[in-house]
Design an enzyme around this catalytic site. Structure first.
Site, short mmCIF file in Angstrom:
data_model
loop_
_atom_site.label_atom_id
_atom_site.label_comp_id
_atom_site.label_asym_id
_atom_site.label_seq_id
_atom_site.Cartn_x
_atom_site.Cartn_y
_atom_site.Cartn_z
CD GLN A 67 -20.25 41.89 -3.53
OE1 GLN A 67 -20.73 42.19 -2.45
NE2 GLN A 67 -20.29 40.66 -4.01
CD GLU A 130 -8.92 30.47 -3.70
OE1 GLU A 130 -8.82 29.23 -3.62
OE2 GLU A 130 -9.45 31.05 -4.64
CB SER A 192 -16.52 22.00 3.36
OG SER A 192 -15.55 23.00 3.44
CG ASN A 244 -6.93 24.49 2.46
OD1 ASN A 244 -5.82 25.03 2.38
ND2 ASN A 244 -8.01 25.04 1.95
#
Ligand code: NAG
Ligand code: NAG
Ligand code: NAG
Length: 359
Positions: A67, A130, A192, A244
């Site tokens: 960043q 995640e 996706s 997911n």
């Protein structure tokens, strides 16, 4: 006489027990219900009274997304004083916190600096947004980390994919003012990562036999670029915010950015309805598990889309809240560490990170 007084004591005892029960019920009522009571107060923009400078060291950038920050980025961008954020490893000996993004550790691209003498007061922060399905085996980190930064509500540093911010709409606004016009598709889904074993794939395969579902995304070679995403979703009555994988608190941008910001009613598949209700009002979404079959869900969506008032009721939250999300997930939550130092348990160690994650 003796009998009478013991009888009185019994009455008094029962009375006191009842009083305690009622009292604790009142205190714990909100957590028992676990429903939405406004956004969790972790995204507060006013930092606590910080007198000492805190140094947060980013050992390496998540997914390699450097960043290019300056040392006073926390003050400049988020108004957080006395907070140094840096990726300069030479600050190791003086850093108060070191943030390690999980992905690179489990792939072996990065390692924990176990060879360096670790200051007693230094907090190592395990960072991942995640779900456990993608975090690898965390047993190897037993006893290494002091804090967690994650979308989990019980993380030391809560980093959700989105949250609601209270706001006042102008007088005379009605819920209809917040519903995008030109609804042309009943249900839409952007996907996706398509895998046959996902529960969401099975639900979709049955749902498309009941109603028409517009599908976009890499999986069907109908990619939407980021500027077309929300306008496309706004044409849909419902958006399939299907995760997911299904884990406690794992509610991703599919709900926040895609459905809620896109102006479509979310049909969610993920953790339990109760879990969603801790984050958003219970009448703002439809949960796949509310129905005994996918056919029933499909019929319900058709009915709601045809009933103007019933459909509009799912947008009531818009009269009181807007959706917010972090402006930079690799910098902002890391800066916010400095605002939480007074409330952290210390010392603290995750002696079994894997069990924490599986909780
Ligand atoms: C912050 O805390 C320090 C010491 O605890 C105190 O002296 C100071 O007045 C506080 N400042 C503010 C703005 O509250
Ligand atoms: C929500 O907004 C509406 C319309 O502005 C207002 O009448 C109502 O009192 C608000 N409810 C809450 C809980 O703030
Ligand atoms: C962090 O964990 C280590 C053990 O790995 C411990 O020695 C240290 O005191 C802990 N630090 C804090 C700030 O909790």
């Amino acid at each position: 006489m003796a009998e009478l007084s013991s009888y009185r004591w019994t009455i008094l005892g029962v009375f006191l027990v009842c009083l305690t029960l009622v009292g604790s019920l009142l205190i714990y009522w909100p957590s028992l219900l676990n429903t939405f009571h406004g956004p969790k107060q972790t995204q507060s923009s006013s930092p606590v009274n910080v007198t000492k400078t805190t140094t947060v060291l980013i050992w390496y950038w998540g997914f390699g997304f450097n960043q290019g920050i300056r040392k006073n980025v926390c003050k400049e961008r988020f108004g957080i004083p006395n907070c140094i954020l840096s990726d300069d490893r030479s600050l190791f000996p003086s850093a108060d916190f070191i943030v390690f993004h999980n992905r690179e550790l489990i792939t072996g691209q990065q390692r924990l600096p176990l060879h360096l003498p670790r200051p007693q007061n230094q907090g190592w922060v395990w960072f991942s947004i995640e779900s456990p399905a993608h975090n690898g085996n965390l047993k190897r980190f037993a006893g290494k980390f002091n804090y967690t930064m994650s979308y989990r509500l019980d993380a030391d540093f809560f980093m959700p994919y989105g949250w609601l911010v209270p706001h006042d709409v102008g007088p005379g606004m009605t819920v209809h003012d917040f519903i995008p016009k030109d609804k042309s598709h009943l249900a839409c889904w952007i996907v996706s990562n398509y895998a046959a074993h996902h529960r969401r794939t099975r639900v979709y395969n049955r749902l498309k036999q009941v109603i028409k579902v517009e599908v976009y995304g890499g999986a069907v070679h109908r990619r939407l670029n980021s500027k077309d995403k929300l306008p496309t979703i706004s044409h849909c009555y419902f958006y399939l915010a299907f995760e997911n994988s299904e884990f406690q608190d794992y509610i991703s941008e599919k709900l926040w950015s895609n459905a809620l910001q896109g102006g479509a009613v979310p049909v969610v598949l993920g953790p339990s309805r109760k879990n969603y209700e801790a984050m958003i009002p219970k009448d703002s979404f439809i949960h796949v598990d509310d129905f005994s079959s996918v056919e029933e869900l499909g019929q319900f969506l058709k009915q709601v889309a045809e009933d103007r008032e019933r459909y509009a009721s799912y947008f009531k939250w818009k009269l009181n809240y807007t959706v917010a999300h972090t402006s930079n997930w690799l910098v902002e939550p890391q800066c916010r560490i400095c605002t939480k130092i007074n409330t952290l348990q210390r010392p603290k160690v995750y002696s079994d990170l894997q069990s924490w994650e599986n909780k």
